[in-house]
Design a protein around this motif. Sequence first.
Motif, PDB file in Angstrom:
ATOM      1  N   ASP A  55       0.803  -1.225   0.000  1.00  0.00           N
ATOM      2  CA  ASP A  55       0.000   0.000   0.000  1.00  0.00           C
ATOM      3  C   ASP A  55       0.837   1.276   0.000  1.00  0.00           C
ATOM      4  O   ASP A  55       0.293   2.370   0.107  1.00  0.00           O
ATOM      5  N   ASP A  56       2.154   1.129  -0.093  1.00  0.00           N
ATOM      6  CA  ASP A  56       3.037   2.295  -0.063  1.00  0.00           C
ATOM      7  C   ASP A  56       4.146   2.089  -1.105  1.00  0.00           C
ATOM      8  O   ASP A  56       5.160   1.446  -0.840  1.00  0.00           O
ATOM      9  N   ALA A  57       3.947   2.653  -2.284  1.00  0.00           N
ATOM     10  CA  ALA A  57       4.881   2.447  -3.392  1.00  0.00           C
ATOM     11  C   ALA A  57       6.289   2.943  -3.062  1.00  0.00           C
ATOM     12  O   ALA A  57       7.282   2.294  -3.407  1.00  0.00           O
ATOM     13  N   SER A  58       6.403   4.061  -2.377  1.00  0.00           N
ATOM     14  CA  SER A  58       7.712   4.611  -2.038  1.00  0.00           C
ATOM     15  C   SER A  58       8.449   3.692  -1.066  1.00  0.00           C
ATOM     16  O   SER A  58       9.631   3.379  -1.264  1.00  0.00           O
ATOM     17  N   ALA A  59       7.779   3.266  -0.015  1.00  0.00           N
ATOM     18  CA  ALA A  59       8.388   2.361   0.966  1.00  0.00           C
ATOM     19  C   ALA A  59       8.740   1.028   0.308  1.00  0.00           C
ATOM     20  O   ALA A  59       9.784   0.433   0.601  1.00  0.00           O
ATOM     21  N   SER A  60       7.898   0.570  -0.594  1.00  0.00           N
ATOM     22  CA  SER A  60       8.156  -0.675  -1.311  1.00  0.00           C
ATOM     23  C   SER A  60       9.426  -0.582  -2.149  1.00  0.00           C
ATOM     24  O   SER A  60      10.265  -1.498  -2.148  1.00  0.00           O
ATOM     25  N   ARG A  61       9.583   0.523  -2.868  1.00  0.00           N
ATOM     26  CA  ARG A  61      10.794   0.728  -3.680  1.00  0.00           C
ATOM     27  C   ARG A  61      12.044   0.768  -2.800  1.00  0.00           C
ATOM     28  O   ARG A  61      13.065   0.168  -3.117  1.00  0.00           O
ATOM     29  N   ASP A  62      11.949   1.500  -1.680  1.00  0.00           N
ATOM     30  CA  ASP A  62      13.095   1.582  -0.775  1.00  0.00           C
ATOM     31  C   ASP A  62      13.438   0.214  -0.197  1.00  0.00           C
ATOM     32  O   ASP A  62      14.606  -0.176  -0.142  1.00  0.00           O
ATOM     33  N   TYR A  63      12.438  -0.511   0.234  1.00  0.00           N
ATOM     34  CA  TYR A  63      12.664  -1.849   0.789  1.00  0.00           C
ATOM     35  C   TYR A  63      13.330  -2.751  -0.256  1.00  0.00           C
ATOM     36  O   TYR A  63      14.307  -3.430   0.040  1.00  0.00           O
ATOM     37  N   THR A  64      12.827  -2.718  -1.465  1.00  0.00           N
ATOM     38  CA  THR A  64      13.393  -3.535  -2.536  1.00  0.00           C
ATOM     39  C   THR A  64      14.837  -3.117  -2.814  1.00  0.00           C
ATOM     40  O   THR A  64      15.722  -3.968  -2.942  1.00  0.00           O
ATOM     41  N   ARG A  65      15.069  -1.836  -2.873  1.00  0.00           N
ATOM     42  CA  ARG A  65      16.411  -1.338  -3.169  1.00  0.00           C
ATOM     43  C   ARG A  65      17.429  -1.778  -2.113  1.00  0.00           C
ATOM     44  O   ARG A  65      18.552  -2.147  -2.443  1.00  0.00           O
ATOM     45  N   TYR A  66      17.023  -1.765  -0.848  1.00  0.00           N
ATOM     46  CA  TYR A  66      17.961  -2.076   0.224  1.00  0.00           C
ATOM     47  C   TYR A  66      18.051  -3.561   0.577  1.00  0.00           C
ATOM     48  O   TYR A  66      19.027  -3.971   1.199  1.00  0.00           O
ATOM     49  N   THR A  67      17.062  -4.368   0.203  1.00  0.00           N
ATOM     50  CA  THR A  67      17.069  -5.757   0.662  1.00  0.00           C
ATOM     51  C   THR A  67      17.099  -6.811  -0.437  1.00  0.00           C
ATOM     52  O   THR A  67      17.529  -7.931  -0.189  1.00  0.00           O
ATOM     53  N   ARG A  68      16.617  -6.477  -1.604  1.00  0.00           N
ATOM     54  CA  ARG A  68      16.428  -7.509  -2.632  1.00  0.00           C
ATOM     55  C   ARG A  68      17.716  -8.245  -2.984  1.00  0.00           C
ATOM     56  O   ARG A  68      17.733  -9.476  -3.069  1.00  0.00           O
ATOM     57  N   GLU A  69      18.787  -7.528  -3.201  1.00  0.00           N
ATOM     58  CA  GLU A  69      20.036  -8.170  -3.610  1.00  0.00           C
ATOM     59  C   GLU A  69      20.508  -9.185  -2.571  1.00  0.00           C
ATOM     60  O   GLU A  69      20.891 -10.300  -2.911  1.00  0.00           O
ATOM     61  N   SER A  70      20.457  -8.817  -1.300  1.00  0.00           N
ATOM     62  CA  SER A  70      20.915  -9.763  -0.271  1.00  0.00           C
ATOM     63  C   SER A  70      19.947 -10.940  -0.121  1.00  0.00           C
ATOM     64  O   SER A  70      20.384 -12.072   0.119  1.00  0.00           O
ATOM     65  N   LEU A  71      18.650 -10.702  -0.293  1.00  0.00           N
ATOM     66  CA  LEU A  71      17.692 -11.806  -0.243  1.00  0.00           C
ATOM     67  C   LEU A  71      17.925 -12.786  -1.389  1.00  0.00           C
ATOM     68  O   LEU A  71      17.954 -14.004  -1.186  1.00  0.00           O
ATOM     69  N   ASP A  73      20.713 -13.177  -3.097  1.00  0.00           N
ATOM     70  CA  ASP A  73      22.002 -13.835  -2.884  1.00  0.00           C
ATOM     71  C   ASP A  73      21.880 -14.989  -1.891  1.00  0.00           C
ATOM     72  O   ASP A  73      22.433 -16.072  -2.120  1.00  0.00           O
ATOM     73  N   GLY A  74      21.164 -14.774  -0.797  1.00  0.00           N
ATOM     74  CA  GLY A  74      20.989 -15.833   0.193  1.00  0.00           C
ATOM     75  C   GLY A  74      20.240 -17.021  -0.371  1.00  0.00           C
ATOM     76  O   GLY A  74      20.605 -18.189  -0.119  1.00  0.00           O
ATOM     77  N   LYS A  75      19.218 -16.770  -1.153  1.00  0.00           N
ATOM     78  CA  LYS A  75      18.440 -17.851  -1.765  1.00  0.00           C
ATOM     79  C   LYS A  75      19.273 -18.600  -2.807  1.00  0.00           C
ATOM     80  O   LYS A  75      19.210 -19.816  -2.910  1.00  0.00           O
ATOM     81  N   ARG A  76      20.076 -17.872  -3.562  1.00  0.00           N
ATOM     82  CA  ARG A  76      20.939 -18.514  -4.559  1.00  0.00           C
ATOM     83  C   ARG A  76      22.034 -19.335  -3.889  1.00  0.00           C
ATOM     84  O   ARG A  76      22.396 -20.409  -4.365  1.00  0.00           O
ATOM     85  N   GLN A  77      22.576 -18.842  -2.778  1.00  0.00           N
ATOM     86  CA  GLN A  77      23.580 -19.610  -2.045  1.00  0.00           C
ATOM     87  C   GLN A  77      22.989 -20.902  -1.499  1.00  0.00           C
ATOM     88  O   GLN A  77      23.647 -21.948  -1.520  1.00  0.00           O
ATOM     89  N   ALA A  78      21.750 -20.840  -1.015  1.00  0.00           N
ATOM     90  CA  ALA A  78      21.090 -22.049  -0.512  1.00  0.00           C
ATOM     91  C   ALA A  78      20.912 -23.062  -1.641  1.00  0.00           C
ATOM     92  O   ALA A  78      21.182 -24.257  -1.469  1.00  0.00           O
ATOM     93  N   ALA A  79      20.494 -22.595  -2.808  1.00  0.00           N
ATOM     94  CA  ALA A  79      20.339 -23.491  -3.962  1.00  0.00           C
ATOM     95  C   ALA A  79      21.689 -24.059  -4.387  1.00  0.00           C
ATOM     96  O   ALA A  79      21.797 -25.255  -4.715  1.00  0.00           O
ATOM     97  N   GLN A  80      22.728 -23.239  -4.351  1.00  0.00           N
ATOM     98  CA  GLN A  80      24.060 -23.718  -4.729  1.00  0.00           C
ATOM     99  C   GLN A  80      24.566 -24.778  -3.759  1.00  0.00           C
ATOM    100  O   GLN A  80      25.198 -25.752  -4.173  1.00  0.00           O
ATOM    101  N   SER A  81      24.277 -24.622  -2.482  1.00  0.00           N
ATOM    102  CA  SER A  81      24.731 -25.628  -1.508  1.00  0.00           C
ATOM    103  C   SER A  81      24.060 -26.977  -1.770  1.00  0.00           C
ATOM    104  O   SER A  81      24.677 -28.030  -1.597  1.00  0.00           O
ATOM    105  N   VAL A  82      22.823 -26.950  -2.229  1.00  0.00           N
ATOM    106  CA  VAL A  82      22.138 -28.194  -2.587  1.00  0.00           C
ATOM    107  C   VAL A  82      22.799 -28.802  -3.827  1.00  0.00           C
ATOM    108  O   VAL A  82      23.075 -30.005  -3.864  1.00  0.00           O
ATOM    109  N   ARG A  83      23.065 -27.983  -4.824  1.00  0.00           N
ATOM    110  CA  ARG A  83      23.743 -28.486  -6.035  1.00  0.00           C
ATOM    111  C   ARG A  83      25.104 -29.087  -5.702  1.00  0.00           C
ATOM    112  O   ARG A  83      25.459 -30.148  -6.191  1.00  0.00           O
ATOM    113  N   ASP A  84      25.871 -28.404  -4.860  1.00  0.00           N
ATOM    114  CA  ASP A  84      27.200 -28.890  -4.496  1.00  0.00           C
ATOM    115  C   ASP A  84      27.124 -30.240  -3.784  1.00  0.00           C
ATOM    116  O   ASP A  84      27.895 -31.146  -4.077  1.00  0.00           O
TER     117      ASP A  84
END
Length: 162
Positions: A55-71, A73-84
């Motif tokens: 319900d808040d486009a500005s807060a949503s953009r800020d949240y995405t900008r500050y958290t998406r990359e690390s989220l 990355d963490g999900k990709r690392q978890a998938a990579q650990s399964v592959r390994d």
Amino acid sequence: MIVAGRDGGDGVRLVLEAEEAMLLSELADQVDSVLLLGTEDDPALGRLLPNAYPDDASASRDYTRYTRESLVDGKRQAAQSVRDATAAPGERGLVEIELDQSQAWGWLTFLTDLRLILAERVGVVEEGTDDADESRDDYLRAAYEWAGFVQGSMLEVLDPMP
């Protein structure tokens, strides 16, 4: 598949048939693909990375900008650990995997992400229910249920009920 507590410590010991290990590896590739190539209008990506402030486009953009990359990355690392871990079959076509508690929780993160994607693809709205379209892919439905079994088995070992 056999899931048991690790000998002499906290964690999980998985014994997978070679086909099960290969399936997990392929499914980890699929999770990675959704994270890397999924578009904003892909509902599966929306389940993995929901809008924190619908319900808040500005807060949503800020949240995405500050958290998406690390989220992501963490999900990709978890998938990579399964592959390994599922890369090479051992003796008798079995893959034996020893996970400490931290690694096991990473696997549970992957299994949660996988089940969210598969649930979207087969039409599961909430646990135990699905939409009326029974023509959805039986392979994906079976993978969804199997991943839930693996997840539940691991949780029973990591957090046994008294």
